[in-house]
Design a protein around this motif. Structure first.
Motif, short mmCIF file in Angstrom:
data_model
loop_
_atom_site.label_atom_id
_atom_site.label_comp_id
_atom_site.label_asym_id
_atom_site.label_seq_id
_atom_site.Cartn_x
_atom_site.Cartn_y
_atom_site.Cartn_z
N UNK A 1 0.72 -1.20 0.08
CA UNK A 1 0.13 0.10 0.00
C UNK A 1 0.82 1.33 0.00
N UNK A 2 2.00 1.14 0.69
CA UNK A 2 2.84 2.42 0.62
C UNK A 2 4.10 2.07 -0.15
N UNK A 3 4.57 3.21 -0.96
CA UNK A 3 5.88 2.76 -1.71
C UNK A 3 6.97 3.20 -0.94
N UNK A 4 6.85 4.00 -0.05
CA UNK A 4 7.97 4.47 0.96
C UNK A 4 7.30 4.90 2.32
N UNK A 5 8.06 4.38 3.40
CA UNK A 5 7.92 4.72 4.69
C UNK A 5 9.36 5.23 5.37
N UNK A 6 8.89 6.46 6.07
CA UNK A 6 10.20 6.96 6.75
C UNK A 6 9.80 6.75 8.24
N UNK A 7 10.48 5.93 8.94
CA UNK A 7 10.24 5.62 10.33
C UNK A 7 10.89 6.65 11.33
N UNK A 15 6.14 17.07 16.99
CA UNK A 15 6.07 15.80 17.05
C UNK A 15 7.23 14.75 16.75
N UNK A 16 7.45 13.67 17.42
CA UNK A 16 8.63 12.93 17.62
C UNK A 16 8.36 11.44 17.32
N UNK A 17 9.24 10.47 16.77
CA UNK A 17 9.26 9.46 16.55
C UNK A 17 8.06 8.87 15.61
N UNK A 18 7.43 9.46 14.69
CA UNK A 18 6.53 9.36 13.87
C UNK A 18 6.97 8.56 12.65
N UNK A 19 5.99 7.84 11.79
CA UNK A 19 6.40 7.22 10.56
C UNK A 19 5.36 8.00 9.63
N UNK A 20 6.22 8.30 8.48
CA UNK A 20 5.29 8.79 7.29
C UNK A 20 5.23 7.93 6.16
N UNK A 31 1.59 8.71 11.26
CA UNK A 31 1.49 8.12 12.62
C UNK A 31 2.42 7.43 13.43
N UNK A 32 2.18 7.08 14.55
CA UNK A 32 3.21 6.30 15.35
C UNK A 32 2.84 4.85 14.87
N UNK A 33 4.11 4.28 14.46
CA UNK A 33 4.24 2.87 14.24
C UNK A 33 3.29 2.37 13.09
#
Ligand code: FE2
Length: 431
Positions: A1-7, A15-20, A31-33
């Motif tokens: 579903x995602x082509x890229x995730x930045x974790x 905001x800290x420690x979120x995934x894109x 969102x987180x994780x």
């Protein structure tokens, strides 16, 4: 579903420690994780992920021409303008395109993905316009380039420029420029603004004026620009670049002027790197700094966006396309060292600049373009302090530049030791 995730990303808003998650070239989730996986994943490891840097004021037709046909011996604005006048008859489309593309490569490597460039229309051959229009097309997949028709030698002062500016706009240049303080008289400067704003209103174009780039406290063209902006209903579409005379103006007059700028919705675009070198040249000591009143403009709610202006050209022999260097200088010249002030300067090279340029779908939010930069820093303050190394640059969900973390191996006590300038934990604000 995602082509890229930045974790594990930190964002400029805190905001800290979120995934894109990225899908279809746009941000699909923050969102987180995120539970899903993607074809490509980047672990930001608690580092800052920022929307791309945006330079709202540049001269792409002059960049990287340092030394052509000779160096600026005095380092002054006026010798720079004279030198550019010597170079202009020698310019070719090929050389202009070549230098501009090399600069765009440098910019992209630094996470700078949108630039507004003034293009000199004073030479009626308009080779500069021809070249920059070609560059705008060639870089379109990876960099948003806006062009301003800029009458460097004066709209009313130099022969043939009135017609040349119109032709440049007919050719597809995006915005109307001007330089009122360089016209022969104050009245000519004001008249140039009346005409240029009328042209912009008739053509439905934005305006970006080199306005009052002088130490003369009586250079008040910004007042006329604000009035003409409101007369033509151009609020939000007009920028006043430089505005350095405001540094030297009488405080009482400024107390009237700043609300007027705010009322007209004018974007203020200071260029701290070049103006700290050019202004105050006629002073002995103390020397004025010359940068416009950034904290006061921001406090009044004016949109302030910082520009680089020049890199290795007749006016400025320094520069590297690094907007964090611009921000770093602004923090110092403007004495903007409070936590709030430094963060506001980071905004001035990202979201504020994007607003000045009217960029669409900019920013870290679901549904926007998946354009962002991973920095070797944890927050905006550290990013400015270190002029942080760019680890990855993403455009429409694709990684278009990346580099290894900048780490130095020291050998002092017989055993190697790694030094990472970003490894010193920033202090926590406990208030
Ligand atoms: Fe400029």
């Amino acid at each position: 579903m995602f082509e890229l995730i930045v974790r594990h990303a930190n964002l400029p808003d805190g905001r800290s420690g979120v995934d894109i998650g990225v899908s279809g070239g746009r941000i699909a989730a923050i969102e987180t994780a995120i539970a899903a996986t993607a074809a490509r994943e980047i672990d930001a490891a608690g580092r800052l992920v920022t929307p791309p840097f945006v330079d709202p004021h540049f001269h792409m037709d002059a960049t990287l021409s340092l030394g052509l046909p000779r160096l600026n011996r005095s380092g002054t604005l006026l010798e720079g303008i004279a030198l550019w006048g010597e170079l202009k008859p020698l310019l070719t489309v090929e050389a202009l395109v070549d230098r501009a593309l090399r600069y765009c490569d440098l910019a992209v490597a630094q996470g700078l993905l949108a630039i507004r460039s003034h293009v000199d229309v004073s030479d009626p051959r308009l080779v500069t316009v021809e070249a920059m229009l070609e560059v705008r097309e060639r870089v379109k997949p990876y960099l948003d380039l806006q062009l301003v028709a800029f009458p460097q030698d004066g709209y009313l002062r130099a022969p043939g420029v009135i017609e040349a500016l119109d032709r440049a706009l007919d050719m597809g240049v995006d915005a109307v420029g001007g330089i009122p303080h360089f016209e022969r008289t104050m009245e000519d400067g004001a008249e140039s603004l009346r005409r240029l704003c009328r042209i912009a209103a008739e053509r439905g174009l934005p305006v970006d004026i080199h306005c009052d780039e002088t130490d003369d406290p009586l250079s008040r063209h910004i007042e006329t620009l604000a009035a003409e902006t409101m007369r033509h209903g151009l609020q939000g579409r007009v920028a006043g670049s430089h505005l350095t005379s405001m540094h030297s103006m009488d405080n009482y007059y400024v107390s009237k002027l700043i609300p007027l700028i705010k009322e007209a919705g004018i974007h203020a675009i200071p260029n701290p790197l070049i103006n700290i070198t050019l202004q105050g040249r006629h002073d002995s000591y103390p020397k004025r700094r010359g940068m416009t009143r950034v904290p006061e403009l921001m406090a009044a709610g004016v949109n302030v966006a910082l520009g680089h202006d020049c890199v290795m050209d007749p006016w400025y022999s320094m520069g590297s396309g690094d907007m964090l260097e611009v921000a770093h200088m602004a923090v110092h010249v403007g004495q903007m060292t409070s936590i709030t002030a430094v963060r506001s300067i980071f905004d001035a090279i990202t979201v504020n600049s994007a607003k000045a340029l009217g960029l669409e779908s900019y920013g870290l939010a679901v549904g926007r373009h998946a354009d962002f930069v991973v920095l070797q820093a944890r927050d905006p303050i550290e990013a400015i302090r270190l002029k942080a190394h760019r680890l990855a640059v993403v455009r429409r969900g694709k990684v278009i530049a990346q580099s290894a973390p900048k780490v130095t191996t020291l050998m002092l006590n017989g055993r190697p030791q790694q030094v990472d300038a970003s490894a010193y934990a920033p202090p926590v604000d406990r208030q």
